[in-house]
Design a protein around this motif. Structure first.
Motif, PDB file in Angstrom:
ATOM      1  N   UNK A   1     -26.892   4.443  50.497  1.00  6.17           N
ATOM      2  CA  UNK A   1     -28.057   3.591  50.246  1.00  6.17           C
ATOM      3  C   UNK A   1     -28.972   3.593  51.464  1.00  6.17           C
ATOM      4  N   UNK A   2     -30.293   3.550  51.253  1.00  6.62           N
ATOM      5  CA  UNK A   2     -31.217   3.542  52.410  1.00  6.62           C
ATOM      6  C   UNK A   2     -31.166   2.199  53.134  1.00  6.62           C
ATOM      7  N   UNK A   3     -31.178   2.291  54.446  1.00  6.17           N
ATOM      8  CA  UNK A   3     -31.278   1.105  55.308  1.00  6.17           C
ATOM      9  C   UNK A   3     -30.233   0.048  54.957  1.00  6.17           C
ATOM     10  N   UNK A   4     -28.983   0.458  54.775  1.00  3.50           N
ATOM     11  CA  UNK A   4     -27.913  -0.473  54.406  1.00  3.50           C
ATOM     12  C   UNK A   4     -26.681  -0.192  55.268  1.00  3.50           C
ATOM     13  N   UNK A   5     -26.070  -1.255  55.801  1.00  4.88           N
ATOM     14  CA  UNK A   5     -24.872  -1.127  56.625  1.00  4.88           C
ATOM     15  C   UNK A   5     -23.719  -1.893  55.978  1.00  4.88           C
ATOM     16  N   UNK A   6     -22.498  -1.540  56.391  1.00  5.23           N
ATOM     17  CA  UNK A   6     -21.290  -2.165  55.850  1.00  5.23           C
ATOM     18  C   UNK A   6     -20.528  -2.855  56.978  1.00  5.23           C
ATOM     19  N   UNK A   7     -20.132  -4.107  56.750  1.00  6.12           N
ATOM     20  CA  UNK A   7     -19.282  -4.839  57.680  1.00  6.12           C
ATOM     21  C   UNK A   7     -17.964  -5.123  56.967  1.00  6.12           C
ATOM     22  N   UNK A   8     -16.860  -4.723  57.579  1.00  7.38           N
ATOM     23  CA  UNK A   8     -15.551  -4.813  56.924  1.00  7.38           C
ATOM     24  C   UNK A   8     -14.606  -5.686  57.730  1.00  7.38           C
ATOM     25  N   UNK A   9     -13.812  -6.520  57.026  1.00  5.53           N
ATOM     26  CA  UNK A   9     -12.743  -7.294  57.650  1.00  5.53           C
ATOM     27  C   UNK A   9     -11.489  -7.116  56.805  1.00  5.53           C
ATOM     28  N   UNK A  10     -10.355  -6.953  57.480  1.00  3.63           N
ATOM     29  CA  UNK A  10      -9.069  -6.779  56.795  1.00  3.63           C
ATOM     30  C   UNK A  10      -8.314  -8.099  56.806  1.00  3.63           C
ATOM     31  N   UNK A  11      -7.858  -8.512  55.647  1.00  3.25           N
ATOM     32  CA  UNK A  11      -7.184  -9.798  55.489  1.00  3.25           C
ATOM     33  C   UNK A  11      -5.671  -9.608  55.522  1.00  3.25           C
ATOM     34  N   UNK A  12      -4.992 -10.371  56.398  1.00  2.00           N
ATOM     35  CA  UNK A  12      -3.521 -10.361  56.483  1.00  2.00           C
ATOM     36  C   UNK A  12      -2.981 -11.706  56.002  1.00  2.00           C
ATOM     37  N   UNK A  13      -1.649 -11.805  55.893  1.00  2.00           N
ATOM     38  CA  UNK A  13      -1.029 -13.048  55.441  1.00  2.00           C
ATOM     39  C   UNK A  13      -1.390 -14.197  56.376  1.00  2.00           C
TER      40      UNK A  13
ATOM     41  N   UNK B   1     -22.183   2.712  50.092  1.00  2.00           N
ATOM     42  CA  UNK B   1     -23.096   1.946  50.950  1.00  2.00           C
ATOM     43  C   UNK B   1     -23.785   2.866  51.947  1.00  2.00           C
ATOM     44  N   UNK B   2     -23.047   3.860  52.456  1.00  2.00           N
ATOM     45  CA  UNK B   2     -23.657   4.801  53.402  1.00  2.00           C
ATOM     46  C   UNK B   2     -24.776   5.605  52.748  1.00  2.00           C
TER      47      UNK B   2
END
Length: 695
Positions: free
Chosen positions: A104-116, A101-102
């Motif tokens: 790719x032009x003009x593209x950002x990444x949003x990440x969330x970590x899933x727990x139990x 993703x980094x």
């Protein structure tokens, strides 16, 4: 910074009126042309000028700042994702996606970590994706990627994405697993009566041929951490397991299937079921000797409890009574003493001797059998009257072997308030009884309950004295004999409390605790180690009549151990706390005592389905033109695809560029001056009239 221009209309009249004016103008121009008017074209120009003035056009110029596209990434770190090498697969996928993703032009990444999820809710991946989507502008979302084993438990909450959804699947095609399922387990059961647990052992995934052909598994069952009982059972069938609870209170049943080589995890091979044992009926045999004021009190007290089955054996006409009445004239029914004291004595939970003395009614062999009954686990309560100190005392019988004290042949006749001894403050039978009465009005020490006026002097030989009379003489002594228990009350004046004399006292509560202690209820054990759990927080409780106990050794499900220190909460009661690092069965040990406590659900939802699969999310992925790819087959590349086209293929996944922008500045330039165009329309109309008039 990019620019964009456009022509806007801000009509002076509503658009329906404008269109109506256009139609009317066109009709007039057509009419003039049809009639051959020389100034028709001037009329047409006048109408056009008037319509342009009404439409009020303007030229708009925007300065636009382009915005980056956003890719959403949900990383599943729940318990099932820690099986085998799934955590390593997840790390590699996250690293690859972040780098792709980094690039790719003009593209950002949003990440969330899933727990139990809380309260055994499982993997709530769709909820996490919805929350992440709500935090970003919808017009910038170019795609969503989920790194997971596919076993999510909130598929119905899948959001309506404006872009493709992809699943990168952990695990391997060769994975297989065996799990234990508890299909039916009651929360309550009657002590001593058989109950049925319904179990099932299932294999899933790529089960090896030799395992499938065997079709058998080794099952072990243990209660309260005791010695496990092994069984060989079939796989893939419902199993009806008969079980009998050994005691009242909470019974912790641990069921475990032996691990098989090659299975994915052993975490779902065991289950813990907690069943609260209750007693159906308390069967009591009340043996009354000489009638006295407290006899009916005992009977009424026991009969008032609907959970008590009472058999009352009373001597109304002793053998030495000679009143000349023929036996044939008596309306008395012969009591089945042989049946009660020889054949069915073990069916009683408690036997009470209330001022009973030897009169030849019960042969010595009957009392010997009562002693054997106690040694086998029975319970006897002796409420002593003056006869207990005499020659006909029940102590001068085989029953003396089970009694904790001998009479000194003295009977004290004086008023006194029963006191709780130092040992009594620690013993659960009498602990806190003083709190049930107000302070005495005369300022004397001790509780404010009513006085008693008789005490049989006793010489203690064993047991614990929990209540005392005048000059600290023993009043209530509790003792263990063999597997059973004995209580000796050195007074027949307990009935004064039930009559409310001088305010009465807690006779009902004392009798209830005595009965439950004799029934070996866990909450009334004087030497006990118990635990209660709320979530992963555990509270340890240690009761003792001795000195302060040492720390408790706690063994976790993974075999690691720790020491938990205890602090004194009240006399004889020590408590400690710890937080378990994981769910499962924890074993407790302190000196010769042991116990168990189960943390978390009987069967964690995360381990109900452990084989990685894209089936649960298939509909959601297909609906958004995404794809499901196994990480073991290679990490995919990320491409940009046009909206509406397939966004996944062999070895790649796609995102849709959104071309979103932010407007930095807007310039609006009017194209017409309405007044000027109105004058032009008047001038053209006048010109048409003059031209047509000269002809």
């Amino acid at each position: 910074m990019n620019g964009a221009s456009d022509i806007l209309f801000d009509p002076l009249l509503p658009w329906p009126a404008v269109w109506a004016a256009c139609a009317l103008s066109l009709a007039f121009v057509a009419l003039g042309l049809w009639r051959g008017l020389r100034g028709w074209w001037l009329r047409a120009l006048a109408a056009a000028a008037l319509l342009v003035a009404i439409a009020n056009p303007s030229f708009q110029v925007e300065d636009r700042a382009p915005l980056t596209d956003i890719v959403l990434l949900v990383v599943d770190r729940t318990a099932s994702q820690q099986i085998a090498d799934r955590a390593e697969q997840t790390d590699a996928a996250v690293e690859r996606i972040t780098a792709a993703v980094a690039a790719l032009p003009d593209t950002e990444l949003r990440t969330v970590t899933l727990r139990d999820g809380a309260d055994n809710a499982g993997s709530l991946a769709m909820t996490a994706l919805s929350e992440l989507l709500a935090e970003e502008p919808r017009g910038r979302i170019a795609g969503a990627i989920l790194v997971s084993d596919g076993q999510v438990h909130d598929v119905e909450r899948a959001p309506d994405l404006p872009a493709p959804l992809h699943l990168l699947l952990t695990g391997h095609d060769t994975d297989w697993d065996r799990r234990l399922m508890v299909r039916n387990a009651p929360s309550f059961a009657i002590v001593g009566e058989q109950l049925t647990l319904t179990l099932r052992i299932e294999d899933s995934g790529a089960v090896p041929e030799e395992v499938a052909q065997s079709g058998l598994a080794q099952l072990a069952i243990a209660i309260d951490g005791g010695e496990p009982m092994p069984f060989t059972v079939p796989v893939g069938q419902d199993l009806e397991l008969p079980l009998t609870l050994p005691h009242g209170g909470m019974n912790v049943v641990q069921i475990e299937v032996a691990a098989t080589e090659g299975e994915l995890t052993e975490r779902n091979n065991a289950a813990v079921v907690q069943i609260n044992g209750v007693r159906d009926r308390l069967r009591v045999l009340l043996v009354s000797g000489e009638p006295h004021a407290g006899e009916r009190t005992w009977r009424n007290l026991l009969k008032s409890d609907s959970s008590v089955d009472l058999v009352h054996f009373t001597i109304l006409r002793p053998p030495e009574k000679q009143d000349g009445v023929p036996v044939t004239e008596l309306s008395l029914i012969a009591f089945p003493t042989r049946e009660l004291f020889l054949e069915k004595v073990d069916e009683f939970d408690l036997i009470i001797f209330d001022r009973y003395k030897r009169r030849g009614i019960l042969p010595m062999i009957y009392l010997e059998n009562v002693v054997s009954y106690v040694e086998r686990g029975g319970a006897v309560l002796v409420a002593a009257g003056p006869d207990f100190a005499g020659a006909e005392s029940i102590y001068r019988s085989p029953l003396a072997e089970a009694l904790p004290a001998a009479p000194s042949a003295r009977v004290l006749e004086q008023g006194y308030r029963p006191q709780i001894t130092d040992t009594g403050h620690k013993h659960p039978v009498t602990e806190g009884l003083e709190a049930l009465a107000p302070p005495p009005e005369d300022g004397a020490e001790g509780p404010g309950w009513g006085r008693w006026f008789r005490l049989v002097d006793l010489l203690p030989e064993s047991g614990q004295t929990v209540m005392s009379g005048p000059d600290d003489r023993p009043l209530l002594i509790l003792d263990r004999v063999g597997e059973g228990r004995v209580a000796l009350l050195a007074s027949d004046h307990a009935w004064l409390w039930s009559r409310g004399f001088e305010g009465g006292g807690p006779q009902l509560e004392l009798l209830r605790r005595l009965a439950h202690w004799m029934m070996k209820e866990p909450e009334l054990e004087e030497e006990a180690l118990t635990a209660s759990a709320e979530g992963l927080d555990v509270t340890l409780t240690r009761r003792t009549l001795g000195e302060a106990p040492g720390p408790v050794e706690v063994t976790a499900p993974d075999g690691s151990s720790r020491l938990v220190e205890l602090r004194e909460a009240s006399p004889g009661l020590f408590m400690g706390q710890f937080t378990g690092p994981e769910t499962g069965l924890y074993r407790l040990a302190q000196d010769e005592l042991s116990g168990v406590v189960a943390l978390g659900p009987a069967a964690p939802r995360e381990f109900e389905e452990t084989i990685a699969s894209g089936a649960p999310l298939a509909d959601a992925v297909d609906a958004h033109r995404g794809g499901t790819l196994r990480i073991e087959e290679g990490l995919p590349a990320i491409r940009q695809v046009r909206e509406g086209r397939s966004a996944a293929g062999r070895g790649w996944i796609g995102i849709t560029p959104r071309e979103a922008y932010r407007t930095a500045d807007v310039t609006v330039i009017p194209l017409v001056a309405p007044l000027l165009f109105l004058l032009m329309a008047i001038g053209l109309t006048l010109g048409a009239w003059l031209r047509e008039g000269r002809r």
